[in-house]
Motif scaffolding. Structure first.
Motif, PDB file in Angstrom:
ATOM      1  N   GLU A   1      51.904  38.856  33.646  1.00  0.00           N
ATOM      2  CA  GLU A   1      51.577  37.605  34.314  1.00  0.00           C
ATOM      3  C   GLU A   1      51.456  36.495  33.275  1.00  0.00           C
ATOM      4  OE1 GLU A   1      46.710  38.077  34.525  1.00  0.00           O
ATOM      5  OE2 GLU A   1      47.892  38.579  36.298  1.00  0.00           O
ATOM      6  N   ASN A   2      51.940  35.318  33.615  1.00  0.00           N
ATOM      7  CA  ASN A   2      51.849  34.147  32.737  1.00  0.00           C
ATOM      8  C   ASN A   2      52.382  34.439  31.331  1.00  0.00           C
ATOM      9  OD1 ASN A   2      50.556  32.682  34.829  1.00  0.00           O
ATOM     10  ND2 ASN A   2      48.578  33.565  34.227  1.00  0.00           N
ATOM     11  N   SER A   3      53.569  35.071  31.262  1.00  0.00           N
ATOM     12  CA  SER A   3      54.215  35.402  29.989  1.00  0.00           C
ATOM     13  C   SER A   3      53.324  36.264  29.104  1.00  0.00           C
ATOM     14  CB  SER A   3      54.610  34.116  29.243  1.00  0.00           C
ATOM     15  OG  SER A   3      55.524  33.349  30.002  1.00  0.00           O
ATOM     16  N   THR A   4      52.584  37.164  29.738  1.00  0.00           N
ATOM     17  CA  THR A   4      51.656  38.041  29.027  1.00  0.00           C
ATOM     18  C   THR A   4      51.747  39.450  29.592  1.00  0.00           C
ATOM     19  OG1 THR A   4      50.124  36.204  28.651  1.00  0.00           O
ATOM     20  CG2 THR A   4      49.235  38.427  28.429  1.00  0.00           C
ATOM     21  N   VAL A   5      51.816  40.451  28.683  1.00  0.00           N
ATOM     22  CA  VAL A   5      51.703  41.850  29.089  1.00  0.00           C
ATOM     23  C   VAL A   5      50.246  42.250  28.890  1.00  0.00           C
ATOM     24  CG1 VAL A   5      52.492  44.213  28.721  1.00  0.00           C
ATOM     25  CG2 VAL A   5      54.070  42.302  28.332  1.00  0.00           C
ATOM     26  N   VAL A   6      49.537  42.480  29.971  1.00  0.00           N
ATOM     27  CA  VAL A   6      48.131  42.874  29.923  1.00  0.00           C
ATOM     28  C   VAL A   6      48.065  44.391  30.054  1.00  0.00           C
ATOM     29  CG1 VAL A   6      45.847  42.625  30.939  1.00  0.00           C
ATOM     30  CG2 VAL A   6      47.443  40.691  30.976  1.00  0.00           C
ATOM     31  N   ILE A   7      47.616  45.065  28.993  1.00  0.00           N
ATOM     32  CA  ILE A   7      47.534  46.521  28.984  1.00  0.00           C
ATOM     33  C   ILE A   7      46.106  46.936  29.322  1.00  0.00           C
ATOM     34  CG2 ILE A   7      47.797  48.601  27.579  1.00  0.00           C
ATOM     35  CD1 ILE A   7      49.845  47.044  25.906  1.00  0.00           C
ATOM     36  N   SER A   8      45.991  47.924  30.188  1.00  0.00           N
ATOM     37  CA  SER A   8      44.669  48.373  30.647  1.00  0.00           C
ATOM     38  C   SER A   8      44.503  49.865  30.425  1.00  0.00           C
ATOM     39  CB  SER A   8      44.481  48.045  32.134  1.00  0.00           C
ATOM     40  OG  SER A   8      45.480  48.697  32.916  1.00  0.00           O
ATOM     41  N   VAL A   9      43.251  50.290  30.333  1.00  0.00           N
ATOM     42  CA  VAL A   9      42.885  51.697  30.267  1.00  0.00           C
ATOM     43  C   VAL A   9      41.858  51.945  31.355  1.00  0.00           C
ATOM     44  CG1 VAL A   9      41.847  53.537  28.889  1.00  0.00           C
ATOM     45  CG2 VAL A   9      43.358  51.869  27.789  1.00  0.00           C
ATOM     46  N   ALA A  10      42.142  52.909  32.218  1.00  0.00           N
ATOM     47  CA  ALA A  10      41.262  53.217  33.356  1.00  0.00           C
ATOM     48  C   ALA A  10      40.995  51.968  34.191  1.00  0.00           C
ATOM     49  CB  ALA A  10      39.963  53.842  32.870  1.00  0.00           C
ATOM     50  N   GLY A  11      42.012  51.112  34.300  1.00  0.00           N
ATOM     51  CA  GLY A  11      41.919  49.923  35.138  1.00  0.00           C
ATOM     52  C   GLY A  11      41.287  48.717  34.482  1.00  0.00           C
TER      53      GLY A  11
END
Length: 280
Positions: free
Chosen positions: A34-44
């Motif tokens: 989103e918004n030219s960003t890869v947001v990586i998550s762990v357990a949400g």
């Protein structure tokens, strides 16, 4: 094609129970774009953001990095007045690769642009990691391209923290060079509370401590950590042993490290270095 390759690893660590990593459900890695960003998550829960296009910083970077347990280990981006040290606000967003002298152009101080051209491999997530590859073009202040970077990035959950693998290959149809400055290579800016000035500690692979001992010295790795909310957290840069040259550590007590294989005269080691990448 001519090329030079650089590889680094970064560990985003925290002293936490290994039980936190036993369950696959608890360490499930995901992402959203989103918004030219890869947001990586762990357990949400978001743990790191890769920003590939930004209005104020003309180069890609990682920001908002968290250690296991959710404590942020990179400085807020942008820095928060009254809470953070606010120096270098558009140059030290979290983790970045840049060069103060590449063919005479300054990509570190944002006087030239590193342009995200495309994802050469789209982000893919599995139980314990997320990986993707990008193609970046280094564009000089005159608008002409100097070289291309193929950058492969892998974020992985490990028992001792989160591991970020960074593998960049530079190529061009023409000769180009890397100059000699302190401000070259892979940089990190830690959260202000864990800076040495606020009670944190740097230590390198030779056991040297803090900026006075570490700055300008060759090291295989350098760790920056401190205590936040009663828990020791931090980031460690590890340089790949197959890089073309070992890295000097441009280490500062205000919360900054750069692993720099290009400096020579900048660190008082002799005549200025000029790493020319020739055809073949």
């Amino acid at each position: 094609m001519i090329r030079i390759q650089l590889q680094f690893c970064l560990l985003l660590g925290a002293l936490v129970s290994h039980a936190a990593f036993v369950s696959a459900d608890d360490s499930e890695v995901g992402f959203r774009i989103e918004n030219s960003t890869v947001v990586i998550s762990v357990a949400g829960e978001p743990v790191v953001s890769y920003v590939y296009k930004d209005r104020t910083i003309p180069r890609p970077f990682f920001a908002h990095l968290k250690a296991p347990g959710g404590i942020q280990v990179s400085r807020n981006h942008p820095p928060v007045a009254g809470q953070d040290a606010v120096d270098h606000d558009t140059m030290h967003p979290g983790i970045w690769l840049a060069f103060g002298d590449l063919n005479g152009e300054d990509f570190w101080r944002n006087k030239a642009k590193i342009v995200h051209e495309q994802f050469s491999d789209s982000p893919v997530a599995s139980t314990s990691k997320c990986s993707f590859a990008v193609c970046n073009v280094y564009v000089g202040s005159d608008g002409n391209p100097i070289c291309q970077e193929e950058c492969r990035l892998t974020f992985a959950v490990r028992p001792s923290g989160y591991l970020l693998l960074w593998d960049s290959t530079f190529s061009s149809k023409d000769e180009f060079y890397f100059g000699d400055q302190e401000e070259m290579g892979l940089g990190i800016r830690v959260a202000t509370p864990i800076s040495v000035e606020r009670g944190g500690t740097m230590v390198d692979s030779k056991g040297r401590r803090n900026g006075q001992q570490i700055w300008g010295k060759l090291a295989e790795w350098c760790d920056y950590s401190g205590v936040v909310n009663g828990q020791r957290v931090g980031m460690t840069i590890m340089c790949h042993p197959k890089n073309f040259r070992p890295s000097w550590m441009h280490a500062r007590d205000y919360g900054f490290i750069a692993a720099n294989p290009f400096g020579w005269n900048a660190f008082g080691k002799g005549e200025p270095s000029k790493v020319v990448v020739k055809p073949g």
